[in-house]
Write an enzyme that holds these catalytic residues in place. Structure first.
Site, PDB file in Angstrom:
ATOM      1  N   GLU A 190     -27.415  -4.480 -18.217  1.00 46.10           N
ATOM      2  CA  GLU A 190     -28.486  -3.525 -17.919  1.00 46.10           C
ATOM      3  C   GLU A 190     -29.220  -3.169 -19.220  1.00 46.10           C
ATOM      4  OE1 GLU A 190     -26.947  -0.101 -15.894  1.00 46.10           O
ATOM      5  OE2 GLU A 190     -26.363  -1.301 -14.140  1.00 46.10           O
ATOM      6  N   THR A 229     -20.960 -10.955 -26.787  1.00 40.36           N
ATOM      7  CA  THR A 229     -21.275 -11.260 -28.192  1.00 40.36           C
ATOM      8  C   THR A 229     -20.012 -11.746 -28.914  1.00 40.36           C
ATOM      9  OG1 THR A 229     -20.710  -9.004 -28.806  1.00 40.36           O
ATOM     10  CG2 THR A 229     -23.040  -9.441 -28.266  1.00 40.36           C
ATOM     11  N   ILE A 272     -30.403 -30.401 -44.272  1.00 40.11           N
ATOM     12  CA  ILE A 272     -30.386 -31.834 -44.572  1.00 40.11           C
ATOM     13  C   ILE A 272     -31.784 -32.437 -44.359  1.00 40.11           C
ATOM     14  CG2 ILE A 272     -29.468 -34.065 -43.740  1.00 40.11           C
ATOM     15  CD1 ILE A 272     -26.754 -32.559 -43.350  1.00 40.11           C
ATOM     16  N   ASP A 329     -14.447 -15.074 -18.012  1.00 36.39           N
ATOM     17  CA  ASP A 329     -13.417 -15.941 -18.619  1.00 36.39           C
ATOM     18  C   ASP A 329     -13.767 -17.413 -18.390  1.00 36.39           C
ATOM     19  OD1 ASP A 329     -11.929 -13.810 -19.534  1.00 36.39           O
ATOM     20  OD2 ASP A 329     -10.445 -13.877 -17.910  1.00 36.39           O
ATOM     21  N   GLU A 359     -23.054 -13.767 -22.492  1.00 37.82           N
ATOM     22  CA  GLU A 359     -21.695 -13.850 -21.935  1.00 37.82           C
ATOM     23  C   GLU A 359     -20.654 -13.251 -22.892  1.00 37.82           C
ATOM     24  OE1 GLU A 359     -20.712 -16.878 -19.261  1.00 37.82           O
ATOM     25  OE2 GLU A 359     -22.793 -17.478 -18.947  1.00 37.82           O
TER      26      GLU A 359
HETATM   27  N1  CAA Z   1      -9.663 -10.638 -15.764  1.00 44.58           N
HETATM   28  C1  CAA Z   1      -9.307  -9.720 -14.806  1.00 44.58           C
HETATM   29  N2  CAA Z   1      -9.282  -8.382 -15.043  1.00 44.58           N
HETATM   30  C2  CAA Z   1      -9.640  -7.961 -16.274  1.00 44.58           C
HETATM   31  C3  CAA Z   1     -10.029  -8.848 -17.291  1.00 44.58           C
HETATM   32  C4  CAA Z   1     -10.019 -10.230 -17.008  1.00 44.58           C
HETATM   33  N3  CAA Z   1     -10.369 -11.121 -17.934  1.00 44.58           N
HETATM   34  N4  CAA Z   1     -10.325  -8.139 -18.384  1.00 44.58           N
HETATM   35  C5  CAA Z   1     -10.138  -6.853 -18.083  1.00 44.58           C
HETATM   36  N5  CAA Z   1      -9.715  -6.745 -16.809  1.00 44.58           N
HETATM   37  C6  CAA Z   1      -9.355  -5.524 -16.091  1.00 44.58           C
HETATM   38  C7  CAA Z   1      -8.316  -4.755 -16.877  1.00 44.58           C
HETATM   39  O1  CAA Z   1      -7.020  -5.203 -16.579  1.00 44.58           O
HETATM   40  C8  CAA Z   1      -8.573  -3.345 -16.420  1.00 44.58           C
HETATM   41  O2  CAA Z   1      -7.957  -3.128 -15.150  1.00 44.58           O
HETATM   42  P1  CAA Z   1      -6.727  -2.084 -14.988  1.00 44.58           P
HETATM   43  O3  CAA Z   1      -7.288  -0.746 -15.403  1.00 44.58           O
HETATM   44  O4  CAA Z   1      -6.390  -2.151 -13.535  1.00 44.58           O
HETATM   45  O5  CAA Z   1      -5.663  -2.574 -15.899  1.00 44.58           O
HETATM   46  C9  CAA Z   1     -10.070  -3.295 -16.181  1.00 44.58           C
HETATM   47  O6  CAA Z   1     -10.488  -4.658 -16.023  1.00 44.58           O
HETATM   48  C10 CAA Z   1     -10.833  -2.677 -17.348  1.00 44.58           C
HETATM   49  O7  CAA Z   1     -10.498  -3.401 -18.501  1.00 44.58           O
HETATM   50  P2  CAA Z   1     -10.778  -2.858 -19.965  1.00 44.58           P
HETATM   51  O8  CAA Z   1     -10.215  -1.469 -20.080  1.00 44.58           O
HETATM   52  O9  CAA Z   1     -10.332  -3.873 -20.949  1.00 44.58           O
HETATM   53  O10 CAA Z   1     -12.382  -2.722 -19.948  1.00 44.58           O
HETATM   54  P3  CAA Z   1     -13.392  -2.226 -21.042  1.00 44.58           P
HETATM   55  O11 CAA Z   1     -14.362  -1.302 -20.409  1.00 44.58           O
HETATM   56  O12 CAA Z   1     -12.677  -1.767 -22.278  1.00 44.58           O
HETATM   57  O13 CAA Z   1     -14.243  -3.554 -21.375  1.00 44.58           O
HETATM   58  C11 CAA Z   1     -14.807  -5.551 -22.526  1.00 44.58           C
HETATM   59  C12 CAA Z   1     -13.713  -4.645 -21.925  1.00 44.58           C
HETATM   60  C13 CAA Z   1     -14.064  -6.779 -22.989  1.00 44.58           C
HETATM   61  C14 CAA Z   1     -15.509  -4.918 -23.730  1.00 44.58           C
HETATM   62  C15 CAA Z   1     -15.848  -5.886 -21.434  1.00 44.58           C
HETATM   63  O14 CAA Z   1     -16.666  -4.788 -21.111  1.00 44.58           O
HETATM   64  C16 CAA Z   1     -16.745  -7.059 -21.792  1.00 44.58           C
HETATM   65  O15 CAA Z   1     -16.337  -8.226 -21.671  1.00 44.58           O
HETATM   66  N6  CAA Z   1     -17.990  -6.787 -22.228  1.00 44.58           N
HETATM   67  C17 CAA Z   1     -18.967  -7.845 -22.423  1.00 44.58           C
HETATM   68  C18 CAA Z   1     -19.767  -8.082 -21.204  1.00 44.58           C
HETATM   69  C19 CAA Z   1     -20.384  -9.436 -21.175  1.00 44.58           C
HETATM   70  O16 CAA Z   1     -19.796 -10.433 -21.544  1.00 44.58           O
HETATM   71  N7  CAA Z   1     -21.595  -9.481 -20.648  1.00 44.58           N
HETATM   72  C20 CAA Z   1     -22.274 -10.724 -20.465  1.00 44.58           C
HETATM   73  C21 CAA Z   1     -23.279 -10.618 -19.372  1.00 44.58           C
HETATM   74  S1  CAA Z   1     -23.512 -12.056 -18.427  1.00 44.58           S
HETATM   75  C22 CAA Z   1     -24.586 -13.055 -19.247  1.00 44.58           C
HETATM   76  O17 CAA Z   1     -24.810 -12.929 -20.420  1.00 44.58           O
HETATM   77  C23 CAA Z   1     -25.143 -14.124 -18.405  1.00 44.58           C
HETATM   78  C24 CAA Z   1     -26.259 -14.923 -18.951  1.00 44.58           C
HETATM   79  O18 CAA Z   1     -27.392 -14.514 -19.052  1.00 44.58           O
HETATM   80  C25 CAA Z   1     -26.016 -16.339 -19.272  1.00 44.58           C
END
Ligand code: CAA
Length: 385
Positions: free
Chosen positions: A127, A370, A342, A240, A368
Site C-alpha cells: 500500500e 527489500t 567493462i 516464500d 517481494e
Molecule cells: N509462512 C507462514 N506463516 C508465516 C510466515 C511464512 N513464511 N512468516 C510469518 N508467518 C506468520 C507467523 O508465524 C505469525 O503467525 P503466528 O502469530 O500465528 O505465529 C504471523 O505470520 C506474523 O508473523 P510476524 O510476526 O513475523 O510478522 P511481522 O509483522 O513481524 O512481519 C515481515 C514480518 C517479514 C517483516 C513481513 O511483514 C514481510 O515479509 N514484509 C515484506 C513484505 C513484502 O515482501 N512485500 C512484497 C510485496 S509483493 C511484490 O512486491 C510483488 C511485485 O510487485 C512483484
C-alpha cells in the site's frame, strides 16, 4: 549430493531457452525503450505452459516442479527482465496461493484460466503507506455476513493494468494486525475496483504496474481465500515462493550482463590487445562468474526445498528463499555494475544492453521484500535455530 538436472528439468529449461532466444530477446530493447506491454509474449507463454508451470495439469498448469520453474524464469529473464516478472507474478504470487489455499470451486473458477494463461493475475499486498510493514495495512474489508465490503488502495501492483484477477489482502480487524487480515480473489469489472494508469520506473519498463483502488467493492464470501484471518500467513507463504522467482529473475539479468561483458572484453582492444587479456578485466569476470554460480546454487536449493514442501507442508523454506533472493539480487546489481565498467563509455549508452540490465537488476533488491526484509527473515530463522 547430486547437482544434476532431471531429463524433464533439462527439457523445460531448453524449451524456455528456445522461446526466450527466438521470441523474446529480439524484442527486449524495443519493449524497454517504448515501455510496451508484451501482450503477444504473455499469450505465447500461456500456450507454452509458462504461466502456471508448477501447477498440476488438472488445474490448467504444466505439472512441472519448482526447480523447472526457476530454470525457466532464468531463461526468460535473461532475454527480458520485464517479461520475466510478468511470468513470475502470475506463477508465484497468483497461481501458487490459489493452488495451496483455494477450494475446489476457486480452483475451477480462477486457477484453471490463470494457470493455462487464458487470464492474467496480480497480487495486492503493498500500500502507499506500508510496504515492508505489510501487516499494517489500511485497506479494510467489512464483514457483512454473506459478503465483505472492501475499501482502500494498493500500489506498485505488477501486472495491475492488465490483470483479470487480483489476490487482495485486506484487514477485517485492524486492531488484530496480522491475524486480522483476510485474502480475497477479486475479478476485474467488479463495481468499485479500478486501476490507475501505469507507473513510470527506472527499469522493467515493459512490466506495467499501477495503483488499484477499491471503493465499496462487494466481495462475496465465496471469494475469500483460505478462510477469514488467514490472509497474512497466505501472503508470507506465497512470498516464500515468490522470492525464488525474483532470485531467478536476478540470475537471468546477471547472466545476460556477464555474457555480454565477456564477449565485449574479447573484441575490444586497448593498449594493443583485447581487454580480456588484462588481469583487471579478468578479475572482474572471475568475480561475476563466481557470484552468479553461488546465486544459482542458493536459488536451486530453495526451489528444491519448495518441491519438498509441496509434498510435506510442514517444511518451511522461508530462510532459504530469503537467502536466495538477497544474494541473487545484490549479486545482480554488482554483476551488472561491473558489466558497464567493462564496456566503459559504451556501457553507459542506450545503444548497448548492459545499461538496461543494470536498471532492471535494481528492482530485484526491492520488490517481494527489500534486501533488509530478507535479512530480517534470515536472522529470525537463524536465531530460532
Ligand atoms: N509462512 C507462514 N506463516 C508465516 C510466515 C511464512 N513464511 N512468516 C510469518 N508467518 C506468520 C507467523 O508465524 C505469525 O503467525 P503466528 O502469530 O500465528 O505465529 C504471523 O505470520 C506474523 O508473523 P510476524 O510476526 O513475523 O510478522 P511481522 O509483522 O513481524 O512481519 C515481515 C514480518 C517479514 C517483516 C513481513 O511483514 C514481510 O515479509 N514484509 C515484506 C513484505 C513484502 O515482501 N512485500 C512484497 C510485496 S509483493 C511484490 O512486491 C510483488 C511485485 O510487485 C512483484
Amino acid at each position: 549430493m547430486k547437482i544434476e538436472l532431471t531429463e524433464e528439468q533439462s527439457m523445460i529449461q531448453q524449451m524456455a531457452r528456445d522461446f526466450a532466444v527466438r521470441d523474446v530477446e529480439p524484442k527486449a530493447r524495443e519493449l524497454d525503450k517504448e515501455g510496451r506491454w508484451p501482450a503477444e509474449l504473455v499469450a505465447r507463454m500461456g500456450e507454452l505452459g509458462l504461466m502456471g508451470l508448477a501447477i498440476p495439469d488438472e488445474h490448467g498448469g504444466a505439472g512441472a516442479d519448482n526447480v523447472s520453474y526457476a530454470l525457466a524464469m532464468e531463461e526468460v529473464s535473461r532475454a527480458c527482465a520485464s517479461t520475466g516478472v510478468i511470468m513470475s507474478v502470475n506463477n508465484s504470487l497468483v497461481c501458487d496461493p490459489l493452488y495451496k489455499f483455494g477450494n475446489d470451486d476457486q480452483k475451477k473458477r480462477f486457477l484453471q484460466p490463470l494457470a493455462s494463461g487464458q487470464k492474467l493475475g496480480c497480487f495486492g499486498l503493498t500500500e502507499p503507506a506500508s510496504g515492508s510493514d505489510a501487516s499494517n495495512m489500511e485497506t479494510v474489508a467489512e464483514d457483512k455476513g454473506d459478503h465483505f465490503i472492501v475499501n482502500g488502495a494498493k500500489n506498485w501492483i505488477t501486472n495491475g493494468p492488465h490483470a483479470d484477477v487480483i489476490i487482495l489482502f485486506a484487514s477485517h480487524d485492524r486492531a488484530a494486525g496480522a491475524k486480522g487480515t483476510t485474502a480475497f480473489v477479486i475479478e476485474k469489472g467488479t463495481p468499485g475496483f479500478t486501476q490507475n494508469a501505469r507507473d513510470h520506473k527506472l527499469g522493467i519498463h515493459a512490466a506495467h504496474s499501477c495503483t488499484v483502488f477499491f471503493e465499496n467493492v462487494r466481495v462475496p464470501k465465496e471469494n475469500v481465500l483460505g478462510g477469514k484471518g488467514m490472509g497474512f500467513k497466505i501472503a508470507m507463504s506465497t512470498l516464500d515462493g515468490g522470492r525464488i522467482g525474483i532470485a531467478s529473475q536476478a540470475l537471468g539479468i546477471a547472466r545476460a550482463a556477464l555474457e555480454k561483458a565477456t564477449e565485449y572484453a574479447k573484441v575490444r582492444k586497448a593498449f594493443g590487445e583485447p581487454i580480456a587479456n588484462k588481469q583487471a578485466i579478468q578479475f572482474m569476470l572471475a568475480d561475476m562468474a563466481t557470484e552468479l554460480d553461488a546465486a544459482r546454487l542458493l536459488t536451486l536449493r530453495a526451489a528444491a526445498m519448495k518441491d519438498k514442501a509441496v509434498k510435506d507442508p510442514s517444511i518451511r523454506h522461508s530462510k532459504e528463499s530469503a537467502m536466495a533472493k538477497l544474494f541473487a539480487s545484490e549479486a545482480a546489481t554488482r554483476i551488472t555494475h561491473k558489466a558497464i565498467q567493462i564496456h566503459g563509455g559504451y556501457g553507459y549508452s542506450t545503444e548497448y544492453d548492459v545499461e538496461r540490465h543494470y536498471r532492471d537488476a535494481r528492482i530485484t533488491e526491492i520488490y517481494e521484500g527489500t534486501s533488509e526484509i530478507q535479512r530480517v527473515v534470515i536472522a529470525a530463522n537463524t536465531l530460532k535455530g
